[in-house]
Design a protein around this motif. Sequence first.
Motif, PDB file in Angstrom:
ATOM      1  N   GLU A   3       0.830  -1.205   0.000  1.00 31.61           N
ATOM      2  CA  GLU A   3       0.000   0.000   0.000  1.00 31.61           C
ATOM      3  C   GLU A   3       0.862   1.251   0.000  1.00 31.61           C
ATOM      4  N   GLY A   5       4.010   1.576  -0.953  1.00 28.10           N
ATOM      5  CA  GLY A   5       4.850   1.690  -2.137  1.00 28.10           C
ATOM      6  C   GLY A   5       4.089   1.853  -3.427  1.00 28.10           C
ATOM      7  N   GLY A   6       2.766   1.694  -3.380  1.00 23.46           N
ATOM      8  CA  GLY A   6       1.968   1.820  -4.596  1.00 23.46           C
ATOM      9  C   GLY A   6       2.028   0.581  -5.464  1.00 23.46           C
ATOM     10  N   TYR A   7       2.132  -0.586  -4.832  1.00 21.59           N
ATOM     11  CA  TYR A   7       2.237  -1.848  -5.561  1.00 21.59           C
ATOM     12  C   TYR A   7       0.956  -2.667  -5.417  1.00 21.59           C
ATOM     13  N   VAL A  29      -3.358  -1.564  -6.895  1.00 21.63           N
ATOM     14  CA  VAL A  29      -2.338  -0.518  -6.863  1.00 21.63           C
ATOM     15  C   VAL A  29      -2.950   0.771  -6.321  1.00 21.63           C
ATOM     16  N   ARG A  30      -2.238   1.408  -5.407  1.00 15.16           N
ATOM     17  CA  ARG A  30      -2.681   2.686  -4.870  1.00 15.16           C
ATOM     18  C   ARG A  30      -1.605   3.734  -5.118  1.00 15.16           C
ATOM     19  N   SER A  32       1.397   5.849  -4.581  1.00 17.32           N
ATOM     20  CA  SER A  32       2.591   5.605  -3.764  1.00 17.32           C
ATOM     21  C   SER A  32       2.807   6.744  -2.765  1.00 17.32           C
ATOM     22  N   ARG A  33       3.187   6.356  -1.547  1.00 16.92           N
ATOM     23  CA  ARG A  33       3.606   7.323  -0.530  1.00 16.92           C
ATOM     24  C   ARG A  33       5.088   7.061  -0.263  1.00 16.92           C
ATOM     25  N   LYS A  34       5.911   7.621  -1.147  1.00 16.21           N
ATOM     26  CA  LYS A  34       7.318   7.248  -1.199  1.00 16.21           C
ATOM     27  C   LYS A  34       8.055   7.541   0.110  1.00 16.21           C
ATOM     28  N   PHE A  37       7.147   4.950   2.646  1.00 14.08           N
ATOM     29  CA  PHE A  37       7.699   3.669   2.214  1.00 14.08           C
ATOM     30  C   PHE A  37       9.208   3.609   2.476  1.00 14.08           C
ATOM     31  N   ASP A  38       9.911   4.674   2.108  1.00 12.65           N
ATOM     32  CA  ASP A  38      11.362   4.709   2.316  1.00 12.65           C
ATOM     33  C   ASP A  38      11.724   4.692   3.795  1.00 12.65           C
TER      34      ASP A  38
END
Length: 274
Positions: A3, A5-7, A29-30, A32-34, A37-38
């Motif tokens: 969720e 990472g947008g995958y 796929v949603r 991405s909240r980079k 996620f990072d």
Amino acid sequence: MAELGGYQYEGERFGHGTWMEFLPTTAPVRVSRKEEFDNVCRNCESFKFFHEGSCWHGWGSIAPTVKIDTRHALLKHSNRAKKEENHAIFNFFQPDDWLIYNRCCVFCHAMYAPGVLRTYDSIPINGDFRVFIMTGRKEDPFDLCNELIAESVEYIQKRNPKANVTILETGTLYVDFARLVFAPNVLVAGVGSSWVLWSALLANNNTVVSLPASFGMDNTAIRASLPDSVQVLMVPTLRNPKKEEHAKQYGIPPGKFSNTSNDREAVLGYFRNA
């Protein structure tokens, strides 16, 4: 993680025969909240133990999804659960009741610890209501838990004589977990329980008061890791006296807890007065 990472996500069903069987095994796929996620990728030490404190960056970000999916899974499971189990969840609480969760992990694991007596100041001093105490696993090699619970009951009733306090018998996993999700008011009286993280802290829609979910979390971590509705208490806890800094709290020698009457009274004195 998918969720954030947008995958797209596809997994296997697990928890056969329990409410977990109804948790989703796929997700589209949603966006991405980079940054989130990072942060999780950089700081989380173990994705197997995602409930541990180093993974807190992910909790708050996925909390809305956890809440929706968990409650939906429990309600789906309720359609096939025993009538008495559902009654113990959905017809059990009155609106002003409180459910206290105390894992009762006393000097057993460095990641878990109960809060001191003033943790229970969160229970209102006015009003006529019921308080239920769920004692969890009671990992208590020195048999201190019963004394801590007894003192907490006395303390709650002294502050509010109208409060009716009951120690809950352990139910099925479904009943105990769902009660934490659907209870009208919850107090989490210790640090470090994954059981509470995925139920009361991230999936309860009502009033939840809790100690920090993990040790070493500053205010930024606490607020980012939990929904805004969760009220966080910053109170001392009963840490294992193996470390000198924790032994000093009680005024006893560092090392394995001796369980002598003097050292027990020192710990109980700290519990009452810290």
